[in-house]
Scaffold this active site. Structure first.
Site, PDB file in Angstrom:
ATOM      1  N   ASN A 104       0.820  -1.210   0.000  1.00  0.00           N
ATOM      2  CA  ASN A 104       0.000   0.000   0.000  1.00  0.00           C
ATOM      3  C   ASN A 104       0.856   1.263   0.000  1.00  0.00           C
ATOM      4  O   ASN A 104       1.134   1.832  -1.041  1.00  0.00           O
ATOM      5  CB  ASN A 104      -0.958  -0.021   1.196  1.00  0.00           C
ATOM      6  CG  ASN A 104      -2.159   0.874   0.991  1.00  0.00           C
ATOM      7  OD1 ASN A 104      -2.056   1.965   0.446  1.00  0.00           O
ATOM      8  ND2 ASN A 104      -3.323   0.425   1.427  1.00  0.00           N
ATOM      9  N   ASP A 105       1.284   1.700   1.177  1.00  0.00           N
ATOM     10  CA  ASP A 105       1.996   2.975   1.278  1.00  0.00           C
ATOM     11  C   ASP A 105       3.268   3.015   0.432  1.00  0.00           C
ATOM     12  O   ASP A 105       3.631   4.075  -0.087  1.00  0.00           O
ATOM     13  CB  ASP A 105       2.352   3.267   2.743  1.00  0.00           C
ATOM     14  CG  ASP A 105       1.118   3.477   3.604  1.00  0.00           C
ATOM     15  OD1 ASP A 105       0.099   3.939   3.072  1.00  0.00           O
ATOM     16  OD2 ASP A 105       1.173   3.150   4.803  1.00  0.00           O
ATOM     17  N   VAL A 106       3.945   1.882   0.274  1.00  0.00           N
ATOM     18  CA  VAL A 106       5.225   1.877  -0.451  1.00  0.00           C
ATOM     19  C   VAL A 106       5.036   1.992  -1.956  1.00  0.00           C
ATOM     20  O   VAL A 106       6.021   2.058  -2.706  1.00  0.00           O
ATOM     21  CB  VAL A 106       6.039   0.599  -0.128  1.00  0.00           C
ATOM     22  CG1 VAL A 106       6.395   0.560   1.346  1.00  0.00           C
ATOM     23  CG2 VAL A 106       5.291  -0.657  -0.552  1.00  0.00           C
TER      24      VAL A 106
END
Length: 471
Positions: free
Chosen positions: A396-398
């Site tokens: 997700n965030d990466v």
């Protein structure tokens, strides 16, 4: 020094040398397993030599032997159970618990040595100073690691926990370490100084980790691992044991280097992470079909299978969702099927993907993925524009392009340039957020297809569908 003591001393040095070689072998995935085996064998040798020495010197009572044997059997049984039964998704919590045990054991060595000294008041700074440092570092590691494990397990909120006066308390507590350490060095026989230092250090471990969010836990785990090594090294000074000093400093230095690398991967300083993390823990999943769900392009297994079967280059991007679904073997099988069909396959591994340092590497190694296919962020990012398909599994965030813009929770964090691939497919169960608690702009990119399913089920469906195309 008599013959037995001399032999044990050399065995300890040999074990320390094996620790150094084992750590060197762990520097590369291809040799990491041998390095781990060598280090474990060296530790077993050191333990055996210790038992031999205390048996020869006859310094343990019958009650002491009962405690020693019971502890050894219980520890071995718990270790064997953990190795066989703990799921990969729970490995970060287990590592945190190991950190807690190591730090706590080291602190107890110093406490026991100071309490059992024949003439505590006569202890010099050579023993009392490393003893005080051992107590501080070990106790902070013990309580801090327990809180970190609680955050990862969901027992403690993954969001930063801040209470009135927390910042002031986190300034006053370290100041009290200095005062308590000086007091204990000047008066080693003072139980108030000893127990006061233990209590203050335990309290600081809690107040230090509570305000750090879930997204920063990989860095926190690495930092606490370095603390454990430092505590063990201080215990070595207390006991005047060279092998323990060497082993502790190896853990401390390697943990410190890993902490720096992890912080750099997030483009943040270690001080910034410790003072206040950005992560908010696991967010409640957003049901498919609501909110941002209407703005995305859903795809089916057949849609994705066609793209993969006719691609020339495919990059897989694993994340925590892969670990949660225990789908590493299905991913490995899918990649092998594509590779056998002539597709250029590789894996893009972000340094902080998952919940602990190296989480994705360990996961993929478990599925016997060839090491040559694993590529670090800096190496794989230039390859995304040439990739026909980038398949994201639970990351997700990466992968969030919003990190390239200022003014949000992950601004400046280096990411995998997934959005620069010709086509993107994301396997997720829902539109739920990552640790940072923000929407991922990758999901609403026109060239991104969202395959809403469990990773294990979805990858199995893709393998079956591709098998029909290439058969």
């Amino acid at each position: 020094m008599d013959t037995v003591s001399n032999a044990v001393h050399y065995i300890f040095l040999a074990a320390a040398a094996c620790f150094v070689m084992g750590l060197h072998l762990m520097n590369h995935p291809r040799t990491a397993r041998r390095g781990n085996t060598l280090s474990a064998g060296a530790m077993a040798l050191a333990i055996t030599a210790t038992v031999w020495l205390v048996t020869y010197e006859n310094v343990i009572s019958s009650t002491g032997w009962l405690v020693l044997i019971s502890g050894g059997v219980l520890g071995a049984a718990l270790g064997l159970w953990a190795a066989r039964e703990v799921q990969m998704t729970s490995m970060p919590q287990l590592v945190s618990l190991f950190n807690a045990v190591g730090g706590g054991a080291a602190a107890l060595i110093a406490v026991g040595d100071l309490l059992q000294a024949d003439h505590p008041a006569a202890l010099g700074a050579r023993v009392s100073l490393p003893g005080a440092l051992d107590i501080v570092i070990g106790a902070v590691t013990f309580s801090g690691s327990l809180i970190a494990a609680g955050k990862l397990q969901g027992i403690v909120s993954g969001a930063p926990v801040v209470f009135p006066g927390a910042r002031l308390l986190n300034v006053l507590l370290p100041a009290s370490f200095v005062a308590g350490t000086v007091w204990l060095v000047l008066a080693p026989d003072s139980p108030v100084a000893l127990y006061g230092l233990v209590v203050v250090a335990l309290l600081f471990g809690v107040t230090m980790v509570l305000p750090i969010g879930g997204a920063d836990m990989p860095v926190v785990i690495a930092l606490l691992n370095a603390f454990t090594g430092s505590a063990v090294a201080m215990a070595g000074f207390v006991l005047d044991e060279t092998a323990l000093i060497i082993a502790g400093m190896l853990v401390s230095s390697s943990g410190g280097i890993l902490t720096k690398l992890m912080a750099d991967a997030m483009n943040r300083s270690i001080a910034n992470i410790v003072i206040g993390g950005f992560g908010t823990g696991d967010s409640a999943p957003v049901a498919a079909g609501s909110g941002a769900r209407a703005q995305v392009r859903p795809v089916s297994a057949d849609d994705v299978a066609i793209q993969l079967a006719y691609a020339r280059k495919v990059i897989f991007v694993p994340g925590y969702g892969l670990a949660a679904a225990q789908a590493q073997h299905e991913l490995g099988d899918l990649a092998k099927l594509l590779a056998d069909h002539g597709v250029d396959v590789s894996y893009a591994v972000h340094p902080v993907a998952g919940r602990m340092p190296g989480h994705m590497n360990v996961l993929l190694a478990e599925a016997n993925v060839p090491y040559t296919q694993l590529k670090e962020m800096d190496d794989v990012n230039p390859e995304f524009p040439q990739a026909d398909v980038a398949l994201v599994i639970g990351a997700n965030d990466v992968t969030n392009p919003i990190a390239r813009r200022p003014g949000n929770a992950i601004s400046g964090m280096p990411i995998l340039d997934v959005d620069r691939a010709k086509s993107v497919v994301v396997i997720k169960r829902s539109m739920g957020h990552g640790y940072a608690g923000i929407d991922n702009e990758l999901y609403t990119d026109p060239k991104t297809g969202m395959f809403f399913t469990d990773a294990k089920k979805g990858l199995s469906e893709l393998k079956a569908a591709i098998g029909e195309f290439v058969s």
